[in-house]
Enzyme design. Structure first.
Site, PDB file in Angstrom:
ATOM      1  N   SER A 113     -59.756  48.962 -23.732  1.00 37.81           N
ATOM      2  CA  SER A 113     -59.669  49.244 -25.201  1.00 37.81           C
ATOM      3  C   SER A 113     -58.972  48.268 -25.947  1.00 37.81           C
ATOM      4  CB  SER A 113     -59.393  50.588 -25.218  1.00 37.81           C
ATOM      5  OG  SER A 113     -59.019  51.119 -26.425  1.00 37.81           O
ATOM      6  N   LYS A 120     -59.985  44.511 -28.520  1.00 39.89           N
ATOM      7  CA  LYS A 120     -59.900  44.295 -29.758  1.00 39.89           C
ATOM      8  C   LYS A 120     -58.940  43.035 -30.022  1.00 39.89           C
ATOM      9  CE  LYS A 120     -58.521  48.569 -29.874  1.00 39.89           C
ATOM     10  NZ  LYS A 120     -58.464  49.981 -29.812  1.00 39.89           N
TER      11      LYS A 120
HETATM   12  N1  URA Z   1     -54.752  52.288 -27.696  1.00 37.01           N
HETATM   13  C1  URA Z   1     -56.074  51.849 -27.728  1.00 37.01           C
HETATM   14  O1  URA Z   1     -56.419  51.122 -28.494  1.00 37.01           O
HETATM   15  N2  URA Z   1     -56.683  52.179 -26.857  1.00 37.01           N
HETATM   16  C2  URA Z   1     -56.384  52.990 -25.763  1.00 37.01           C
HETATM   17  O2  URA Z   1     -57.070  53.369 -24.939  1.00 37.01           O
HETATM   18  C3  URA Z   1     -54.991  53.494 -25.973  1.00 37.01           C
HETATM   19  C4  URA Z   1     -54.162  53.243 -26.857  1.00 37.01           C
END
Ligand code: URA
Length: 422
Positions: A183, A187
């Site tokens: 995750s 990004k």
């Molecule tokens: N921050 C994120 O962007 N994703 C997660 O899974 C946990 C914290």
């Protein structure tokens, strides 16, 4: 492909194929795989784990679900920092302008707080006029002109993660290392910076409560970044006690301004400089001491330009809460423990954080710490100052602080930076 087959594979401890991963992420993003199917798969991943190859493919599929920012028009090297979240963690505020003042551009897409950890955007939004939304074109233009942008991620970046993270939040599947790592990294890789420094927090106020868990998360993220051509380094840092002397939005902006003016609490300065040195080294800017840019005002100049570029007034008065309540030291001695989670929950209950994504936050609310572990205290002196707009909030905040600190004789000092992984 069939979602039930993919779920069964992971449920039965199998390894997902590249084709299964690509399909399930794409189909979930398009709404073909239902939320209940994805939540079953997320739970199977939480319980049975993923191989490094599965995590790498899962991350690549989430990146491919959206756009990748193109930073090739940026004339300087680029470096970004990500913290896994903690209490009083305002480091991005002094760090982004500091690194930009040393010649490295900082594209920093940040989030809002949820639960007891604060969000960088909530903090900056306490500055009158400041806007979190920046178009892709303005993002690139500001990186070239000012050198640093801290803003909200656009909807186009890793949309699979946006959907999946919201689902994990309500299905008890946040705490899976493969899912957290993919995750965060989907990004950060889509954001396009050449260097990434991860601040992986360990302790009561962090996601990862033990050094072993934090190290596993850090190693997973470093290898994902490296595999995607991003020079990635992780510092494991202590989050058993809050960072600095404030937890709360405008309170933390004030403290960050002290750091940018060459002062501020020693732990905030230490971590800001440690992360800045990693970002500069990754970008090839060795031989520059970022401490100089705090001392001589260059970092503050970039801060002012960064706030103005996003509509803010850096000279405006910051909001303050209407009411305060002081917690006094119950005994004399040394403050031996001040628990990060207790302070984080107290600040949240005072109005600094939100329980649901849609909730507003109070800019002035939070906790000011008048002593940190290791400091001598005298019975009756102020230990903590609670700030809230509504005095009805003090009771629940005080409950959160019960058992959250100890006064004794001996304090064992702890290292702020516990380990470094590259
Ligand atoms: N921050 C994120 O962007 N994703 C997660 O899974 C946990 C914290």
């Amino acid at each position: 492909m069939d979602a039930v087959d993919v779920i069964r594979t992971k449920r039965d401890h199998g390894t997902l194929s590249d084709a299964q991963i690509d399909w399930v992420i794409d189909a979930y993003t398009r709404g073909v795989v239902a939320d209940e199917q994805m939540s079953a798969l997320a739970m199977a991943i939480l319980l049975n784990g993923m191989t490094p190859a599965e995590i790498a493919r899962w991350t690549a599929a989430m990146i491919a679900s959206g756009e990748r920012l193109d930073l090739t028009a940026i004339t300087r090297p680029t470096a970004d920092k990500h913290s896994t979240g903690g209490v009083g963690d305002k480091i991005t505020l002094p760090l982004a302008p500091l690194v930009a003042a040393c010649g490295v551009a900082v594209p920093q897409l940040s989030g809002r707080g949820l639960g007891h950890t604060g969000g960088t955007l909530d903090k900056l939004e306490s500055i009158p006029g400041w806007r979190a939304r920046v178009s892709n074109a303005d993002f690139v233009a500001q990186l070239n002109s000012v050198g640093a942008v801290v803003c909200a991620a656009g909807d186009g970046l890793a949309p699979a993660d946006r959907k999946l993270y919201a689902l994990r939040d309500v299905t008890g599947t946040v705490e899976a290392i493969p899912l957290i790592a993919s995750s965060i990294m989907s990004k950060k890789i889509a954001e396009g910076a050449g260097v990434l420094v991860l601040d992986v927090k360990v302790g009561t106020g962090a996601f990862m409560k033990s050094v072993e868990q934090a190290r596993e998360l850090a190693e997973t993220m470093v290898s994902l970044g490296t595999a995607h051509g991003v020079r990635t380094v992780a510092l494991l840092t202590d989050m058993s006690t809050p960072l600095g002397l404030t937890a709360g939005n405008a309170l933390e902006v004030r403290e960050s301004l002290e750091v940018l003016a060459g002062g501020g609490p020693a732990d905030v300065v230490e971590l800001t400089l440690a992360l800045a040195r990693e970002m500069l080294a990754g970008a090839g800017r060795t031989g520059i001491d970022p401490a100089d840019a705090l001392r001589d005002g260059r970092a503050m100049d970039v801060w002012n330009a960064m706030i103005v570029a996003q509509g803010g007034d850096p000279a405006a008065e910051l909001p303050t809460a209407r009411e305060t309540h002081v917690v006094s030291a119950p005994a004399s001695g040394t403050l031996t423990r001040l628990d990060a989670l207790a302070v984080g929950v107290a600040a949240w209950r005072l109005g600094a954080g939100r329980a649901r994504k849609e909730d507003p936050v109070s800019a002035g609310a939070g906790v000011v710490m008048r002593a940190k572990p290791g400091d001598p205290v005298v019975q009756g002196q102020p230990l903590l100052e609670l700030h809230a707009d509504d005095p009805a909030r003090f009771g629940r905040a005080l409950e959160a602080l019960e058992g959250g600190y100890d006064i004794g004789a001996e304090h064992e000092p702890t290292e702020l930076v516990i380990d470094r992984l590259a």
